[in-house]
Structure formats: C-alpha cells, structure tokens
Write an enzyme that holds these catalytic residues in place. Structure first.
Site, PDB file in Angstrom:
ATOM      1  N   CYS A  95      47.755  47.772  50.655  1.00 28.68           N
ATOM      2  CA  CYS A  95      47.332  46.507  50.062  1.00 28.68           C
ATOM      3  C   CYS A  95      48.354  45.388  50.248  1.00 28.68           C
ATOM      4  CB  CYS A  95      47.141  46.646  48.556  1.00 28.68           C
ATOM      5  SG  CYS A  95      45.973  47.869  48.077  1.00 28.68           S
ATOM      6  N   GLY A 127      46.192  45.559  55.173  1.00 25.54           N
ATOM      7  CA  GLY A 127      44.911  46.083  54.716  1.00 25.54           C
ATOM      8  C   GLY A 127      43.777  45.316  55.339  1.00 25.54           C
ATOM      9  N   ASN A 178      49.289  46.084  44.499  1.00 28.23           N
ATOM     10  CA  ASN A 178      49.696  46.816  45.695  1.00 28.23           C
ATOM     11  C   ASN A 178      50.558  47.982  45.226  1.00 28.23           C
ATOM     12  OD1 ASN A 178      52.322  46.279  48.124  1.00 28.23           O
ATOM     13  ND2 ASN A 178      50.598  47.652  48.281  1.00 28.23           N
ATOM     14  N   GLY A 179      50.198  49.194  45.616  1.00 28.85           N
ATOM     15  CA  GLY A 179      51.006  50.344  45.216  1.00 28.85           C
ATOM     16  C   GLY A 179      50.141  51.458  44.683  1.00 28.85           C
ATOM     17  N   TYR A 185      57.893  49.834  59.915  1.00 30.80           N
ATOM     18  CA  TYR A 185      56.539  49.604  60.413  1.00 30.80           C
ATOM     19  C   TYR A 185      55.677  48.661  59.577  1.00 30.80           C
ATOM     20  CZ  TYR A 185      51.668  50.561  61.591  1.00 30.80           C
ATOM     21  OH  TYR A 185      50.339  50.428  61.920  1.00 30.80           O
TER      22      TYR A 185
END
Ligand code: SF4
Length: 484
Positions: free
Chosen positions: A17, A43, A118-119, A257
């Site tokens: 996310c 995402g 996010n997470g 990445y």
C-alpha cells in the site's frame, strides 16, 4: 525443481500500500490523486480518495490504476474540499473487493473519519475475534477496519480514542486519518513502514515517499519519526509521541526494491543506496566478465554501482516492455507460452559471445530468474553470472509486504549452490547482510541491535507475530463477490 506460476507474475515481493494526505490546500483531492499516481509502484490494484469540504465528506474508490479511477475530471471535481486522504493498494486476488478498498470511512460519536493504512497488524486476527465476540460487525477483511472498531469502543475525544486504539494494536503501520478536526498521521513504534511530512503553499502533506511531494511541487519537510503521531489542523502541525522511543527498525527492503529510486527515505537517497549496494556486491563477489547487465527496471541502480566499482562496462542487455497490461490478465495457452518474453527481451546483438553478469534485486521463487537466464543463454551469452543485491529471501514478511508462504521461497528450501543450479547460472552470489548494512547504513549489522528490519533475510522478526503463534483457524468471513 522450480514450481511454475503465472507467467505475468514478475516474482517480486510486493509492497501492499501507499498513503497520501493533504490538509489546507485548495483542490486537495486533485493533489492526492497526483500523489497516489507517483506512489503507484506501491500498489496497482485499487485506489481511493476521501475529501472533506468543511461540512461533508466525499469519497470515490475503484479497482485498477489511479490514472483510470480518477481519469474523469468530474470525479475529482466532486471530491470537494481543502483536506483529503488517499490510498492505493496491492492485494491478493481473493481480497480484491471494493469493500476492502481504502480509505475506509465510518461515522463515530465525534463525527466522520476516513482512514488509510500501509502495513500489517500482527495481532489483527486476535483483535478481530475478540471484537466479533463482543458484537462488532465487520464490513471488510482488511485489518485497517480494526482501528475503526477500537476507536468506536474508545472513550473521550477523537484523539484520545485514536491513541487508545494505537495502544491496543501491534504491527507495522503508517496511518493517515481525516476527520472534521484535521489530519492525523501516525507511524508505528519501530518505524518499519515509511511516512513523511511535506509542505506546499501553506498547506501540509503526509506521504509514504517523497516522490509524491515532487510531483505536486511540494517541499519535503522530514520523516515522521517512529512512534510519532502528527496532528495537522488550522492551528498548524503538532507532534505527539505514542510510544517510548525504541530503536528504529525501518524496512531495509525499501532501499533494495520497494521505494522509488528518486525518493529520499530516512535521510537517504534510494538511488544512491541502491548504487552503493551494487558497489558493495562487486567488492564482495567479483567475477571476470565482459559486461554488467541489469534485470530491468529494479536492477538498474545496483547494476550501475556494480559496473562502476568493478570497472566492467554497463550495458542494457535486456530490454523491458513497459506496456504489458490488463489485456493479458487471462492469457491463452499460446500467450502463456511466451512467458517472460512478454515483458523482457534479450538484446542479442550486445550479448552474443559475451560473458555477462546479470544484476537483480532479489530471487523470490526463482521462476522469473530461471526464464531470464534461459533467454540470455539463448541470445548467445558465453557465460551467465548472477549477482543479487539482497541477501537470500528465506523468510516471509508479516509487516505489510505480500510474500509467498515460506515453503515457496527458493532460498528457504535451497542453499546457494542449489539455487545456482535451479536457475541455471554459471555462478551466483548474493550481497551479505553485513554488506547490505554497510551499503545503506555505514556499519555492519550489529547482531544484538540491528538498525533495520531484515526479517525476510535473517528470520529475526522485530515485532512479535502474535497471529502466527496462535494455532486457531481464522474466522471464516463470508465476503460478497464484489469484483468489478
Ligand atoms: Fe521489509 Fe523484509 Fe522486514 Fe518485511 S520482513 S518489513 S520486507 S525487511
């Protein structure tokens, strides 16, 4: 044997996310849409925006890319107000339903609240079971909704309830909440997931990565600190601590990445970090060769660093097609047979007869690596060496990154020689964990007190995996088919 998978799966871990919020700026929703567009790499399956105009909340969510969901200017026009929050997500197919698309919105005693997250919460299942037992009715399968129930059950003003909820959840999270009182941004106590503060024309922004500020011309102000809660309202920005300062354990894979190379996270340029990782890799695992070739796009900065450090020429020996899209989502057998070639093609004129070093960021299941090596050999390479700018990915992530189960990770079941044989290269080397730490932090990993989360390499999980420890099956939630 490497298992076969969908040929369109590029065999990477996926960040799940991105979040972006704006307060105090005209056309907040338009700025959020642009910010989400810059964060699309985190995402690609769904996105949404909730805006507040001082009286009412306005929401729009959809499945697909940000540029498709918000292509119609009338959609943005309806998202009126000078405050807005947005979210873009990746999910596994079974979870791709509109009711899971964030920001989630709910009405509370203190008024409406939109939340983007996010997470991953590591005690989500336990909390959900307990809440359901006490009468909570869940609308989605996202762990984000747990915040809503905890906040609804809390006591006191909005902020008190948010803090009570944060004291109950465990895990890795960056959160942005929009209420009529303003914008609230929170980062988990170890700062595993990123969150940053920016500024534009007197307005304030919160974003997963600084590249989202660049696209709208906003100024990067600072990273939100681990365990920090920021309230942004008409009076400005106020900072609170929600946990005693623990040592930060920022996700080291962001440097390898996930983050965009033009972002600066935790004070470091991601591009510079990736180049330095490549240089360290060259110092650790030199091999005689004629050229260094990145596996595009994510292997490019590390390959530049490797080439500069080793003095071996950098060449674009693999060309990537950026336009493989939804047309091929349900491939025919004929198209499936083309596999990796839909996305990558060997630049045979450069490669034929040469000893090449391929540089990639990771090997997850090994499916793509094997096909790329085959392609490069078929193009006439005399020798194919592979260098990987991460240590072997041998453990799953439970902190907001989609990873295959452990048994499907090639490095969980094979040693380095086994992986070399499985993907068919003449030699294979990964950067060491110490080398990675040197490249991003200037010091070797301190075993007792590492500065980063590196659990997918080391198995050393900095936040207890409570849901994983429990043997019970998760509750069976019956989701309606809302695929669209
Ligand atoms: Fe990042 Fe790996 Fe830690 Fe997950 S386990 S947060 S991917 S370093």
């Amino acid at each position: 044997m490497i298992p076969t998978t969908n040929p369109f799966d590029d065999d990477h871990l996926r960040e799940e996310c991105a979040v972006f919020g704006v307060f105090g700026h005209v056309d907040a929703a338009a700025h959020v849409a642009l910010g989400l567009h810059a964060l699309q790499h985190r995402g690609q399956e769904a996105a949404g925006i909730v805006a507040f105009d001082g009286r009412q909340f306005h929401a729009h969510r959809g499945l697909g890319l940000v540029s498709d969901i918000f292509a119609d200017s009338q959609v943005i026009g309806r998202l009126r107000g000078s405050a807005a929050v947005g979210h873009t997500r990746y999910s596994t197919t079974g979870e791709l339903v509109l009711r899971n698309v964030q920001p989630l919105f709910a009405e509370f005693e203190f008024g409406g609240m939109a939340i983007a997250h996010n997470g991953n919460l590591t005690n989500a299942r336990l909390l959900r079971q307990d809440l359901i037992k006490h009468g909570a009715i869940f609308q989605s399968t996202t762990d984000t909704e747990i915040f809503n129930h905890l906040i609804a059950n809390g006591r006191g003003a909005m902020l008190d309830r948010v803090i009570q909820a944060l004291n109950t959840v465990e895990g890795a999270y960056s959160l942005i909440q929009l209420t009529k009182e303003g914008l609230v941004g929170v980062r988990d106590p170890l700062g595993v997931r990123p969150l940053q503060l920016g500024r534009l024309d007197g307005g304030w922004m919160l974003a997963s990565e600084s590249c989202a500020f660049d696209i709208i011309g906003a100024e990067f102000v600072r990273d939100v600190a681990p365990g920090e809660l920021i309230v942004i309202n008409d009076e400005g920005v106020r900072s609170h601590r929600i946990s005693l300062a623990a040592k930060s354990r920022f996700c080291i894979f962001e440097y390898i990445y996930f983050a965009r190379p033009d972002s600066v996270v935790e004070g470091k340029s991601v591009y510079a970090a990736r180049k330095e990782i490549g240089a360290e890799l060259a110092r650790e695992s030199h091999v005689e060769a004629d050229m260094v070739i990145p596996v595009p796009d994510s292997g490019v900065p590390a390959a530049r660093g490797y080439a500069q450090q080793s003095g071996i020429p950098f060449e674009l020996g693999i060309i990537r097609n950026h336009y493989v899209g939804r047309t091929f989502i349900e491939p025919t057998d004929e198209i499936r047979h083309l596999g990796v070639k839909l996305k990558h093609n060997a630049n045979a004129g450069q490669i034929a007869g040469k000893r090449v070093i391929l540089v990639d960021d990771s090997i997850v299941r090994g499916t793509t690596s094997k096909k790329i090596v085959e392609m490069v050999r078929n193009a006439g390479a005399a020798k194919v060496h592979m260098r990987i700018s991460s240590p072997p990915t041998a453990h799953s992530c439970f902190y907001g990154v989609d990873t295959p189960e452990r048994g499907k990770l090639l490095a969980a079941t094979h040693d380095e020689a086994g992986i070399r044989d499985a993907i068919g290269v003449d030699s294979l080397a990964y950067i060491s964990l110490d080398g990675l730490y040197r490249a991003v932090g200037g010091a070797a990993r301190n075993g007792a007190a590492p500065q980063y989360c590196d659990a997918c390499f080391s198995g050393d999980y900095p936040i207890a995996l409570k849901d994983q420890m429990e043997g019970d099956e998760p509750p069976q939630l019956s989701l309606l088919a809302e695929l669209g």
